[in-house]
Design a protein around this motif. Structure first.
Motif, short mmCIF file in Angstrom:
data_model
loop_
_atom_site.label_atom_id
_atom_site.label_comp_id
_atom_site.label_asym_id
_atom_site.label_seq_id
_atom_site.Cartn_x
_atom_site.Cartn_y
_atom_site.Cartn_z
N SER A 186 0.93 -1.17 -0.10
CA SER A 186 -0.13 0.04 0.22
C SER A 186 0.82 1.17 -0.06
O SER A 186 0.62 2.46 -0.51
N ARG A 187 2.12 1.13 0.56
CA ARG A 187 2.89 2.57 0.76
C ARG A 187 3.58 2.64 -0.63
O ARG A 187 3.64 3.75 -1.12
N GLY A 188 3.81 1.51 -1.26
CA GLY A 188 4.57 1.72 -2.61
C GLY A 188 3.34 2.12 -3.77
O GLY A 188 3.60 3.17 -4.58
N LEU A 189 2.31 1.66 -3.41
CA LEU A 189 1.05 2.23 -4.47
C LEU A 189 0.62 3.38 -3.96
O LEU A 189 0.59 4.23 -5.06
N LEU A 190 0.96 4.20 -2.81
CA LEU A 190 0.52 5.35 -2.45
C LEU A 190 1.58 6.35 -2.98
O LEU A 190 1.35 7.35 -3.60
N ASP A 191 3.04 5.90 -2.82
CA ASP A 191 4.28 6.79 -3.41
C ASP A 191 3.87 6.88 -5.08
O ASP A 191 4.01 7.83 -5.63
#
Length: 368
Positions: A12-17
């Motif tokens: 989720s953090r990678g997608l958010l970035d």
């Protein structure tokens, strides 16, 4: 050994970035477009003029020995070609206005009364007869009566003239910027190929850049060039025959040719005017034949020049020019064929780029 799955938080953090970066890039692109938007038409006209005139620049550069000198000479000649007709047009309009004012002051302007048969015309006969009769007997009162309508029409006409003047100034500025582009033409061509290569790949990029350049030049030759030739042919006939306002009529032929409208909208009324005033003489018949043929010459030249040097069928270029003209005005005359030609080329490259049909293996074939 099974790989350890990534935690949901990391995904989720990678997608958010990725979403944040995409959003920031979109904001940057939109902001740049809004800043550049007031200059978009000017820069498009500049690039179109630079691409169209660059072959001439290459010829002059070999003789003058300098890119800047060749570009400056082309710009000066182009501005002079534009200013001379504008000066003649303005002088003609000013002279006509001065003559009209003199006639009105001397009270030499008289409108003959209408014939009684005008009142019997269907639908508009009675109204036209009354209006005409009042104009013949009390022109001042009629002008005072229609003054509010005339004011609205005058404001509309002045607004259109102001728009034409602004467009003319923008075209002059576009010529100046096109001269700068031509002076750095080699760098510009290299940059265009780099951009097309980055977008479409190393194989198709240079082809697309070359196609866009050839399409713009073909439209310039096949539309503007043919309209200019037609103006010279028709205008020459008007001058020889002594048609009133021959210069303005020739300019109208040029504008109709650029707008892809038939020149017969001008030539047929002029032919009718000549027969009405001169009669069916040998000179008027020869003028009628010559003018009619000159007004139709674009139907012969357009297929020869419009798709010249372009690896795209002529109907595609013609449809792009007409469609671009309808949707985006004069500038769409150039942008439409470019977009349609590139789309046509990419479509057929995609169609031709099919995987080879798989042939069944010999051991898989069933014996008959």
């Amino acid at each position: 050994m099974q790989p350890t799955p990534l935690p949901d938080k990391v995904l989720s953090r990678g997608l958010l970035d990725v979403l944040i970066r995409a959003g920031l890039i979109a904001i940057l692109v939109i902001s740049c477009y809004q800043i550049f938007r007031p200059f978009l038409d000017l820069m498009l006209w500049s690039m179109i003029l630079a691409i169209t005139l660059y072959p001439l620049h290459g010829m002059l550069r070999g003789r003058l020995g300098s890119d800047a000198r060749a570009a400056s000479l082309i710009v000066l000649i182009a501005i002079a070609i534009l200013l001379i007709p504008v000066y003649l047009l303005g002088d003609s309009v000013a002279e006509s206005i001065q003559k009209s004012i003199t006639v009105i002051k001397n009270e030499a302007f008289h409108i003959p009364p209408p014939a009684d048969s005008v009142a019997s015309w269907p639908l508009v006969g009675a109204t036209l007869h009354g209006f005409w009769l009042q104009a013949a007997t009390d022109l001042t009162g009629l002008l005072q009566k229609v003054a509010p309508q005339l004011k609205g029409v005058s404001l509309t006409v002045l607004g259109k003239l102001a728009g034409v003047g602004i467009g003319f100034l923008m075209f002059i500025f576009a010529l100046l910027i096109a001269g700068i582009f031509m002076a750095y033409g080699a760098n510009g061509s290299h940059s265009a190929v780099q951009i097309a290569t980055r977008v479409a790949g190393a194989e198709r990029g240079p082809q697309i850049a070359e196609l866009c350049t050839a399409t713009i030049r073909a439209v310039a030759q096949g539309v503007v060039g043919i309209a200019f030739i037609q103006m010279l042919l028709v205008g020459g006939g008007f001058v020889v025959m002594g048609i009133p306002g021959a210069g303005l009529l020739a300019l109208a032929v040029l504008l109709l040719g650029i707008m892809q409208l038939p020149a017969t909208l001008i030539t047929i009324p002029v032919i009718a005017f000549v027969f009405a005033t001169e009669g069916a003489t040998a000179a008027s018949i020869a003028f009628a034949i010559y003018t009619f043929v000159a007004g139709m010459v674009d139907n012969v030249l357009k297929p020869l020049l419009l798709a010249r040097g372009v690896a795209v069928p002529m109907p595609v270029i013609l449809i792009g020019a007409l469609g671009g003209m309808v949707t985006s005005g004069i500038i769409g005359l150039f942008i439409g064929p470019v977009l349609l030609a590139v789309g046509y080329q990419l479509f057929w490259q995609w169609v031709d780029d099919q995987p080879e049909a798989a042939t069944p293996a010999a051991d898989d074939q069933q014996p008959t």
